[in-house]
Design a protein around this motif. Structure first.
Motif, PDB file in Angstrom:
ATOM      1  N   ASP A   1      65.819  52.760  -0.932  1.00  0.00           N
ATOM      2  CA  ASP A   1      66.498  54.197  -0.814  1.00  0.00           C
ATOM      3  C   ASP A   1      65.407  55.512  -0.282  1.00  0.00           C
ATOM      4  N   PRO A   2      66.378  56.619  -0.043  1.00  0.00           N
ATOM      5  CA  PRO A   2      65.168  57.919   0.206  1.00  0.00           C
ATOM      6  C   PRO A   2      64.193  58.148  -0.496  1.00  0.00           C
ATOM      7  N   GLY A   3      63.310  58.703  -0.623  1.00  0.00           N
ATOM      8  CA  GLY A   3      62.043  58.214  -1.389  1.00  0.00           C
ATOM      9  C   GLY A   3      61.215  58.087  -1.579  1.00  0.00           C
ATOM     10  N   THR A   4      61.101  56.696  -1.190  1.00  0.00           N
ATOM     11  CA  THR A   4      60.445  55.300  -2.076  1.00  0.00           C
ATOM     12  C   THR A   4      59.730  55.183  -1.364  1.00  0.00           C
ATOM     13  N   GLY A   5      59.171  55.871   0.067  1.00  0.00           N
ATOM     14  CA  GLY A   5      57.630  55.699   0.197  1.00  0.00           C
ATOM     15  C   GLY A   5      57.723  55.333   1.912  1.00  0.00           C
ATOM     16  N   LYS A   6      59.210  54.536   2.016  1.00  0.00           N
ATOM     17  CA  LYS A   6      59.189  53.580   3.450  1.00  0.00           C
ATOM     18  C   LYS A   6      58.209  54.191   4.564  1.00  0.00           C
ATOM     19  N   SER A   7      58.739  55.642   5.154  1.00  0.00           N
ATOM     20  CA  SER A   7      57.942  56.138   6.179  1.00  0.00           C
ATOM     21  C   SER A   7      56.312  56.151   6.019  1.00  0.00           C
ATOM     22  N   TRP A   8      56.100  56.685   4.700  1.00  0.00           N
ATOM     23  CA  TRP A   8      54.580  56.818   4.127  1.00  0.00           C
ATOM     24  C   TRP A   8      53.602  54.825   4.656  1.00  0.00           C
ATOM     25  N   LEU A   9      54.052  54.183   3.585  1.00  0.00           N
ATOM     26  CA  LEU A   9      53.818  53.274   4.677  1.00  0.00           C
ATOM     27  C   LEU A   9      53.758  52.401   6.138  1.00  0.00           C
ATOM     28  N   ALA A  10      54.572  52.784   6.565  1.00  0.00           N
ATOM     29  CA  ALA A  10      54.873  52.615   8.089  1.00  0.00           C
ATOM     30  C   ALA A  10      53.193  53.350   8.266  1.00  0.00           C
ATOM     31  N   GLU A  11      53.493  55.252   7.794  1.00  0.00           N
ATOM     32  CA  GLU A  11      52.150  55.001   9.287  1.00  0.00           C
ATOM     33  C   GLU A  11      51.480  55.055   8.538  1.00  0.00           C
ATOM     34  N   LEU A  12      50.863  54.361   7.274  1.00  0.00           N
ATOM     35  CA  LEU A  12      49.640  53.745   7.179  1.00  0.00           C
ATOM     36  C   LEU A  12      49.056  52.693   7.746  1.00  0.00           C
TER      37      LEU A  12
ATOM     38  N   ARG B   1      56.783  52.911  15.929  1.00  0.00           N
ATOM     39  CA  ARG B   1      57.620  52.761  14.929  1.00  0.00           C
ATOM     40  C   ARG B   1      58.963  53.642  15.585  1.00  0.00           C
ATOM     41  N   PHE B   2      59.773  53.309  14.411  1.00  0.00           N
ATOM     42  CA  PHE B   2      61.685  53.590  14.609  1.00  0.00           C
ATOM     43  C   PHE B   2      62.488  53.683  13.227  1.00  0.00           C
ATOM     44  N   GLU B   3      62.227  55.154  13.378  1.00  0.00           N
ATOM     45  CA  GLU B   3      62.290  55.569  11.749  1.00  0.00           C
ATOM     46  C   GLU B   3      64.106  56.320  11.779  1.00  0.00           C
ATOM     47  N   GLU B   4      64.703  55.949  10.091  1.00  0.00           N
ATOM     48  CA  GLU B   4      65.915  55.764  10.085  1.00  0.00           C
ATOM     49  C   GLU B   4      67.405  54.913  11.293  1.00  0.00           C
ATOM     50  N   LEU B   5      66.973  53.710  11.781  1.00  0.00           N
ATOM     51  CA  LEU B   5      66.860  53.113  12.793  1.00  0.00           C
ATOM     52  C   LEU B   5      68.652  52.471  12.483  1.00  0.00           C
ATOM     53  N   THR B   6      69.479  53.178  11.407  1.00  0.00           N
ATOM     54  CA  THR B   6      70.354  52.924  10.832  1.00  0.00           C
ATOM     55  C   THR B   6      71.192  54.478  11.924  1.00  0.00           C
ATOM     56  N   ARG B   7      70.365  55.323  12.214  1.00  0.00           N
ATOM     57  CA  ARG B   7      71.225  56.521  12.198  1.00  0.00           C
ATOM     58  C   ARG B   7      71.548  56.457  13.063  1.00  0.00           C
ATOM     59  N   SER B   8      71.141  55.418  14.391  1.00  0.00           N
ATOM     60  CA  SER B   8      71.000  55.201  15.464  1.00  0.00           C
ATOM     61  C   SER B   8      72.439  54.363  15.933  1.00  0.00           C
ATOM     62  N   THR B   9      73.084  54.820  16.557  1.00  0.00           N
ATOM     63  CA  THR B   9      74.256  53.911  17.381  1.00  0.00           C
ATOM     64  C   THR B   9      73.875  52.408  18.283  1.00  0.00           C
ATOM     65  N   SER B  10      75.044  51.563  17.980  1.00  0.00           N
ATOM     66  CA  SER B  10      74.988  50.328  18.091  1.00  0.00           C
ATOM     67  C   SER B  10      74.418  49.707  19.080  1.00  0.00           C
ATOM     68  N   ASP B  11      74.932  50.627  20.327  1.00  0.00           N
ATOM     69  CA  ASP B  11      74.323  50.149  21.288  1.00  0.00           C
ATOM     70  C   ASP B  11      72.812  51.080  21.904  1.00  0.00           C
ATOM     71  N   VAL B  12      72.621  51.640  20.984  1.00  0.00           N
ATOM     72  CA  VAL B  12      70.618  52.292  21.123  1.00  0.00           C
ATOM     73  C   VAL B  12      69.987  51.087  20.134  1.00  0.00           C
ATOM     74  N   GLN B  13      70.878  50.458  19.165  1.00  0.00           N
ATOM     75  CA  GLN B  13      69.598  49.357  18.243  1.00  0.00           C
ATOM     76  C   GLN B  13      69.873  48.911  19.076  1.00  0.00           C
ATOM     77  N   ASP B  14      70.731  47.431  19.872  1.00  0.00           N
ATOM     78  CA  ASP B  14      70.896  46.579  19.880  1.00  0.00           C
ATOM     79  C   ASP B  14      69.545  46.933  21.532  1.00  0.00           C
ATOM     80  N   ALA B  15      69.311  47.698  22.603  1.00  0.00           N
ATOM     81  CA  ALA B  15      67.941  48.112  23.294  1.00  0.00           C
ATOM     82  C   ALA B  15      66.797  46.901  22.715  1.00  0.00           C
ATOM     83  N   LEU B  16      66.927  47.091  21.046  1.00  0.00           N
ATOM     84  CA  LEU B  16      65.962  46.537  21.423  1.00  0.00           C
ATOM     85  C   LEU B  16      65.353  45.372  21.155  1.00  0.00           C
ATOM     86  N   ILE B  17      66.898  44.755  20.699  1.00  0.00           N
ATOM     87  CA  ILE B  17      66.949  43.421  20.685  1.00  0.00           C
ATOM     88  C   ILE B  17      65.898  42.464  21.591  1.00  0.00           C
ATOM     89  N   SER B  18      65.957  42.553  23.307  1.00  0.00           N
ATOM     90  CA  SER B  18      65.394  42.203  24.291  1.00  0.00           C
ATOM     91  C   SER B  18      64.012  42.560  24.264  1.00  0.00           C
TER      92      SER B  18
END
Length: 374
Positions: free
Chosen positions: A85-96, A155-172
């Protein structure tokens, strides 16, 4: 560091990271700057049993198993997806994690509806292309490509906010560990391919409330290890987080202002009350639009502290705290105001009569704030 509005973790804790690196004799995967045990210690803080000459402060508050699983994932060839959920410290943990492993947490792609494949791979310096043609010099690498070439964490913040074709670029990228650049001619070698160096990995974050916005494909899910970060429900843990962040705020703004423990208890209890009310609500109209996260709790306190410092008597009061709570979390009118009014009348008013303390002043400040916004 004093001339930065917000220093990244590797700069903010540079001296501590240098010291940990100097005493670290543990095995390090790939190009890691710290061993996995030292990464965990940097994030979760030291204990007496560690036998260190100095104390290492705790920077992220949560179950140590989440941190350990994250570290183990990054030592493998899989990406790490922190979801919650929002505000659970995900981005802060990723940064650390990025700061401790690579000493660089700034190789970040922010996922939005406007994020394109270029943001993940590369783009071109148009003026250089016109003058000299397409070459490695005229190519602008993305933060992810830069991380690949350096053997660092991207780092990729808010992955599900980007469209599916952009997400697919990460697969390869996550599976093949290279990016092909077809615009460049191959000279018989690998001039048109950028390979990832050992140590490269991706930490992505996703908001569980965004489920259904741009769901991840099963192919992309297989490239990630999922670590779900729950909402902090333990009052003691949440108090530690709020206190830690408040102390940082006061230092950053060079404010000398007392935050009484009793008012911190009022803030924690009010959020607990509002969360319980939201859980029992029969429809969305009966619950605040706010997620009532720990991060929003810190925001309410920050607003109250700054208001007290600049416009109050340089002392935090229950009235100011209540005003900040109502003002910060009211996003829909009249729905949210009605919810706050019901909370004050049904919960805070009886408590102020039974317990006294700061609650009567908190009740009065809340009512005044509602009247101002109505």
């Amino acid at each position: 560091m004093s001339d930065l509005l917000r220093a990244p973790a590797e700069i903010k804790y540079a001296e501590e990271l240098d010291w940990l690196e100097s005493i670290d004799d543990g095995p390090k995967p790939f190009s890691w700057r710290l061993s996995p045990k030292m990464v965990r210690l940097f994030i979760l803080g030291s204990e007496r049993a560690d036998g260190l000459d100095r104390e290492v402060s705790q920077k992220w508050f949560g179950d140590r198993s989440f941190v350990e699983r994250s570290i183990v994932t990054l030592a493998s060839d899989r990406g790490l997806l922190l979801i919650g959920d929002p505000g659970t410290g995900k981005s802060w943990l990723a940064e650390l994690l990025s700061a401790a492993i690579s000493r660089n947490s700034t190789l970040v792609v922010q996922g939005t509806a406007g994020t394109t494949e270029d943001h993940i791979k590369y783009s071109w310096n148009v003026s250089m292309v016109i003058a000299k043609g397409q070459s490695r010099e005229s190519m602008i690498p993305s933060p992810i490509m830069t991380a690949m070439e350096a053997g660092s964490i991207g780092r990729f913040e808010e992955l599900t906010r980007s469209t599916s074709d952009v997400q697919d670029a990460l697969i390869s990228i996550l599976s093949e560990k290279y990016i092909s650049v077809p615009e460049l001619e191959s000279g018989g070698g690998d001039d048109n391919i950028v390979f990832a160096k050992p140590g490269f990995s991706v930490i992505a974050t996703a908001n569980s409330r965004d489920r259904g916005v741009n769901d991840l494909s099963s192919a992309l899910k297989r490239r990630f290890n999922f670590v779900r970060i729950p909402v902090v429900t333990n009052k003691r843990s949440e108090a530690e987080i709020v206190r830690f962040r408040t102390e940082e705020l006061l230092r950053r703004h060079r404010i000398e202002l007392d935050v009484p423990p009793t008012l911190l208890d009022v803030l924690l209890q009010s959020f607990a009350d509002l969360r319980a009310s939201a859980a029992a609500a029969g429809s969305d109209d009966e619950k605040l639009e706010s997620a009532l996260s720990t991060a929003e709790q810190i925001g309410v306190l920050e607003d109250a502290v700054l208001h007290s410092n600049f416009f109050g008597e340089r002392a935090l009061t229950a009235r100011t705290l209540a005003s900040s709570l109502v003002g910060s979390l009211t996003r829909r009118e009249p729905e949210d105001l009605a919810i706050f009014n019901k909370y004050l009348h049904g919960v805070v008013e009886p408590r102020s009569k039974e317990e006294g303390g700061s609650w009567p002043e908190f009740l009065e400040g809340g009512r005044d704030a509602i009247a101002t916004l109505s």
